[in-house]
Structure formats: structure tokens, C-alpha cells
Design an enzyme around this catalytic site. Structure first.
Site, PDB file in Angstrom:
ATOM      1  N   HIS A  52       0.747  -1.091   0.173  1.00  9.89           N
ATOM      2  CA  HIS A  52       0.171  -0.087   0.413  1.00  9.89           C
ATOM      3  C   HIS A  52       0.750   0.968   0.107  1.00  9.89           C
ATOM      4  O   HIS A  52       1.548   1.426   0.616  1.00  9.89           O
ATOM      5  CB  HIS A  52      -0.802  -0.554   1.334  1.00  9.89           C
ATOM      6  CG  HIS A  52      -1.443   0.943   1.346  1.00  9.89           C
ATOM      7  ND1 HIS A  52      -3.243   1.375   0.745  1.00  9.89           N
ATOM      8  CD2 HIS A  52      -1.655   1.971   1.917  1.00  9.89           C
ATOM      9  CE1 HIS A  52      -3.125   2.244   0.899  1.00  9.89           C
ATOM     10  NE2 HIS A  52      -2.556   3.074   1.671  1.00  9.89           N
ATOM     11  N   ASP A  59     -16.416   3.294   7.016  1.00  7.25           N
ATOM     12  CA  ASP A  59     -14.152   3.700   6.896  1.00  7.25           C
ATOM     13  C   ASP A  59     -15.010   4.476   5.678  1.00  7.25           C
ATOM     14  O   ASP A  59     -14.355   5.825   5.513  1.00  7.25           O
ATOM     15  CB  ASP A  59     -13.252   2.708   6.438  1.00  7.25           C
ATOM     16  CG  ASP A  59     -11.801   3.962   5.695  1.00  7.25           C
ATOM     17  OD1 ASP A  59     -11.130   4.529   6.806  1.00  7.25           O
ATOM     18  OD2 ASP A  59     -11.885   4.260   4.628  1.00  7.25           O
ATOM     19  N   ARG A 117     -14.452  13.141   6.814  1.00 10.06           N
ATOM     20  CA  ARG A 117     -12.856  13.209   7.613  1.00 10.06           C
ATOM     21  C   ARG A 117     -13.131  14.402   6.139  1.00 10.06           C
ATOM     22  O   ARG A 117     -12.272  15.714   6.441  1.00 10.06           O
ATOM     23  CB  ARG A 117     -12.059  12.434   8.201  1.00 10.06           C
ATOM     24  CG  ARG A 117     -12.484  12.056   9.025  1.00 10.06           C
ATOM     25  CD  ARG A 117     -12.054  10.576   8.758  1.00 10.06           C
ATOM     26  NE  ARG A 117     -10.783  11.026   8.998  1.00 10.06           N
ATOM     27  CZ  ARG A 117      -9.639   9.829   8.373  1.00 10.06           C
ATOM     28  NH1 ARG A 117      -9.770   8.718   8.057  1.00 10.06           N
ATOM     29  NH2 ARG A 117      -7.934  10.497   7.424  1.00 10.06           N
ATOM     30  N   SER A 124      -7.778   3.462   9.402  1.00 10.07           N
ATOM     31  CA  SER A 124      -8.768   4.070   7.292  1.00 10.07           C
ATOM     32  C   SER A 124      -8.105   3.450   7.064  1.00 10.07           C
ATOM     33  O   SER A 124      -8.335   2.282   6.635  1.00 10.07           O
ATOM     34  CB  SER A 124      -8.985   5.407   7.194  1.00 10.07           C
ATOM     35  OG  SER A 124      -8.578   5.147   6.208  1.00 10.07           O
ATOM     36  N   LYS A 169      -8.796  -1.272   5.785  1.00  5.47           N
ATOM     37  CA  LYS A 169      -9.121  -1.436   4.571  1.00  5.47           C
ATOM     38  C   LYS A 169      -7.918  -3.018   3.935  1.00  5.47           C
ATOM     39  O   LYS A 169      -8.129  -3.894   3.297  1.00  5.47           O
ATOM     40  CB  LYS A 169      -9.164  -0.480   3.484  1.00  5.47           C
ATOM     41  CG  LYS A 169     -10.312   0.561   3.685  1.00  5.47           C
ATOM     42  CD  LYS A 169     -10.158   1.099   2.585  1.00  5.47           C
ATOM     43  CE  LYS A 169      -8.889   2.606   3.023  1.00  5.47           C
ATOM     44  NZ  LYS A 169      -8.960   3.822   3.316  1.00  5.47           N
TER      45      LYS A 169
HETATM   46  N1  URA Z   1      -5.609   6.825   2.927  1.00  2.55           N
HETATM   47  C1  URA Z   1      -6.786   5.972   3.724  1.00  2.55           C
HETATM   48  O1  URA Z   1      -7.472   5.461   3.247  1.00  2.55           O
HETATM   49  N2  URA Z   1      -7.027   6.386   4.686  1.00  2.55           N
HETATM   50  C2  URA Z   1      -7.136   7.892   4.985  1.00  2.55           C
HETATM   51  O2  URA Z   1      -6.960   8.566   6.014  1.00  2.55           O
HETATM   52  C3  URA Z   1      -5.333   8.459   5.064  1.00  2.55           C
HETATM   53  C4  URA Z   1      -5.056   8.191   3.477  1.00  2.55           C
END
Ligand code: URA
Length: 425
Positions: A82, A161, A168, A183, A187
């Protein structure tokens, strides 16, 4: 249990329980509390923080708000990668086939562009025919046969999320370490990999502007992994300068193609080899040095390139048909010297304004536009040399000026900052 009591508790710096966090998140997902109340809760977290246990509770509740992917049928080690988002960051396109060609499985669910940073999904969409939505069965088949697959993030994963992130973003409560960590990790954990390697970008063109905050975020994510028995490895990499030479969707795919033809930018190569080695070393339980030798061999022997072609073709893409129809504007250097800086943030803004990024989720983007940097940091430039090329379809009045002003060219050469800052395991 009342939302206002929970918010008050956080505002007075008391620790929240699992069921209190669960109550807030699930009530919001079910529309039982308003955006306004949830904003108050998020602001309470933003200003007062969360303990490690609370951060885990939030992650866990968000994981349970959606589906989780079961990859246990795959008989290879499964490693996810990621990136927290950077400028010119095309390394998923390069790293995934390298790691898959080493016999490690790489399932990737990627996002679209967010703010100024590009998204892997948009890059892949610039390849004619590439299918980002495939069935779960097709995804698993591809992982079994090809070894890597890159699809768009499922709407069914970490549902909470998705809703909370949108709020947010709207209220400006993105840059909170526990909120970002939970967050991202909700995932990643829900996606089912054994090992998760995170490329955490630091600098002007990234969410995290300094090494201190980035280190804190990295440690939080590594610790979340421990609650789930998942190995999480976080590398901090420099994002003050764009990554590689091409910035823009189809241009970045072109740079990936060039990479496999042996034509690569030095810093891009260094990061690709490093991240691939980390993934392979963690998956195969071999030393990083051994993994690095393997990676270099896979690149030089053409095995990684073959895997790249096989993967794109498997998902329907035609690498000879990129959506790259744009006009070119050549920019020459107004002076001589050494390129000491290329401001990734101003390059990102230029590429965004040319049409490569979105202002809102529903905006259409232009896959063909962007910039190519003919000169990069540490390089000598003469007056009149080509600094770069702007690919455009709608000319911006000040595009040449914006491009030139992104470069800092001095008489004296400065040391080039290392791309890899540190790794936290
Ligand atoms: N990427 C995400 O998936 N969540 C965040 O809060 C910031 C970057």
C-alpha cells in the site's frame, strides 16, 4: 448509550471502550446519528487522540462493518502493498509483477486519485480494455494463475471507513494519526493478506509532511497489525521530489513499460527494488539481501516484464493502446546550473489543473495529460536544455511558468536526499 456522553468522555481525555466506539461507528453507518454529531466525535478524536487500544477498537469496528476477503485457498504466501499516496507514484504497476514473478501472491485493491495525488485505478484505466471490476472468482483465479491482480477497491470492504472518510474529507479532519492508521489498516486487514508492506510517503507532496509524524503513523500501523497477527512493514520514503520522470496517468503507465525495457530513473529503481525485496523477504522468510539479488535478477532476465505483460493482458488491457492523446509543449531551461529541487507539490498542482485529477469524486479526468521531467534532481542543466515536456489538451496560460518555477536550479550542486528514509517493522 448516548453519543453526546461518549463525545464528552473523549473531550475530557477519558479512554473509550470497544462498545462505545462500536456504538458511534455503527450508529453513523445506520444513519442513527447525524453528520454533525459524528463530526463532533471525529473532532474529539482529532484533538485528543486515541490510545493504541482505542485505535485498534476503531479499526476492528470498521473491519466488521463490511466484508472480509478470504484468501486462504491460495497456497502461496500473500503479500499486499500500500502507498499512502504520492506524486508520480506508479510503483504498484512495477512492484506487483516483480513480486509475483518470484512466486509470491499479490492481491491489490486500489483507489482512485484523491486530492493532488494520483490513484493506481486511474493509471490502469488509461490502458484500453483493462477491467478493474472482476468477480471474486475471477480475482482468485487470476491470483492462482498469474500471481498478481489489481482491481478497484470493493465498496463492500470497511463500509464504515468509506462513510467516515468522506465526512473527514468534508470537514477537514483527515490529518489525524489514529484516524489515518485505522482507516488504512481496516481496509488492508479486511483484504486478507498475510503480510502488508506500506510505502509511507513523507514530504511536500504527501499527507505526512515530516519524519516525526510519519514515524508515529508507521508505528501505529505496525502495532495494529500485531492485534491481528499480521506482519506489517512500513517504509518511509521521500516525497519532496516527484517519483520517477513521468507524472500523469497514461504517462506513468509508459514509465512502467520503459522500466521493464531497462530504461529507468535511478530513484524510482531504488524504491522499486527496495519495496519488492521487503515483500519477497517477508513472504519467503529469506534475508533482504537475498531477496534483493532475486529482484534484480527477475528484472534483468525479463521474467518480471513477462509477468507484467501477462497480468495486464489477463485483465483485458492492451499495452499498445494507451489513452495518450495529448499535445506536447516543450519547456527549456532559462538558466544553467544544477537541479537541486523539483517541488512535488507544485508539479502535482500543475498536473491536476491540466486535468489529470479530480476536484470531486464524479469529475471526469484526462488520462493523457501530465508532465515528463527530462531533468531531475542532482542533474546538470545548460541554459536552453529541455527541462521537460507538458502534455496538455486544454492549454493553461501559466503552465510553462508553473513548470519552470517547480525547479530550483543553482550554481552549486547540493546532496540529493536519499529516497528511502527508514523502515519500521
Ligand atoms: N488513506 C486512507 O485510506 N485513509 C486515510 O485516512 C488517509 C489516507
Amino acid at each position: 448509550m448516548k453519543a453526546l456522553e461518549i463525545i464528552y468522555k473523549k473531550n475530557t481525555k477519558e479512554k473509550l471502550t470497544y462498545s462505545e466506539i462500536e456504538y458511534m461507528v455503527n450508529s453513523y453507518v445506520k444513519n442513527k446519528i447525524s453528520d454533525h454529531t459524528m463530526s463532533e466525535f471525529l473532532w474529539a478524536i482529532y484533538y485528543n487522540g486515541l490510545s493504541m487500544d482505542e485505535t485498534y477498537y476503531l479499526t476492528d469496528v470498521m473491519i466488521k462493518s463490511g466484508e472480509t476477503i478470504d484468501l486462504s485457498s491460495i497456497d502461496k504466501k500473500v503479500v499486499d502493498k500500500h502507498s499512502t499516496g504520492g506524486v508520480g507514484d506508479k510503483i504498484t504497476l512495477i512492484v506487483s509483477p516483480i513480486v509475483a514473478s518470484a512466486g509470491v501472491c499479490v492481491p491489490k485493491m486500489s483507489g482512485r486519485s484523491l486530492g493532488l495525488t494520483g490513484g493506481t485505478v486511474d493509471k490502469l484505466e488509461s490502458i484500453t480494455g483493462y477491467k478493474l471490476k472482476i468477480t471474486k472468482k475471477e480475482f482468485l483465479n487470476e491470483l492462482e494463475t498469474v500471481g498478481c491482480a489489481v482491481i478497484s477497491q470493493s465498496d463492500k470492504i470497511a463500509v464504515a471507513d468509506k462513510k467516515i472518510y468522506a465526512l473527514r474529507d468534508e470537514i477537514g479532519a483527515v490529518d489525524s494519526i489514529p484516524l489515518i492508521a485505522s482507516s488504512i489498516m481496516s481496509k488492508k486487514i479486511a483484504s486478507g493478506s498475510d503480510v502488508i508492506v506500506i510505502d509511507l510517503k513523507v514530504g511536500k507532496g504527501a499527507f505526512m509532511k515530516n519524519i516525526k509524524d510519519a514515524t508515529k503513523l508507521a508505528k501505529t500501523m505496525v502495532n495494529i497489525g500485531k492485534y491481528y497477527n499480521k506482519k506489517v512493514i512500513c517504509t518511509l520514503s521521500d516525497m519532496n521530489t516527484p517519483l520517477g520522470r513521468n507524472i500523469g496517468n497514461s504517462l506513468e503507465v509508459k514509465e512502467a513499460i520503459d522500466f521493464f525495457k531497462g530504461k529507468y530513473d535511478k530513484r524510482l529503481y531504488e524504491l522499486v527494488v527496495y519495496i519488492s525485496s521487503l515483500m519477497i523477504s517477508a513472504a519467503k522468510g529469506i534475508s533482504q539481501r537475498k531477496a534483493k539479488n532475486l529482484v534484480i535478477n527477475l528484472i534483468e532476465s525479463g521474467h518480471a516484464r513477462n509477468k507484467f505483460v501477462e497480468w495486464i493482458k489477463y485483465q483485458g488491457g492492451d499495452l499498445n493502446k494507451l489513452k495518450d492523446n495529448a499535445k506536447k509543449y516543450i519547456v527549456v531551461s532559462p538558466k544553467a546550473g544544477y537541479v537541486n529541487e523539483i517541488d512535488s507539490l507544485s508539479i502535482a498542482k500543475l498536473v491536476h489543473d491540466l486535468g489529470a485529477g479530480r476536484h470531486k469524486k464524479t469529475d471526469k479526468i484526462d488520462y493523457a495529460v501530465g508532465v515528463v521531467l527530462n531533468k531531475t534532481i542532482g542533474e546538470k542543466v545548460n541554459k536552453g536544455d529541455i527541462l521537460g515536456v507538458i502534455f496538455y489538451n486544454k492549454k493553461l496560460d501559466n503552465m510553462e511558468e508553473l513548470f519552470i518555477n517547480s525547479f530550483k536550479i543553482d550554481k552549486k550542486k547540493r546532496n540529493v536526499k536519499k529516497i528511502i528514509i527508514k523502515t519500521i517493522k
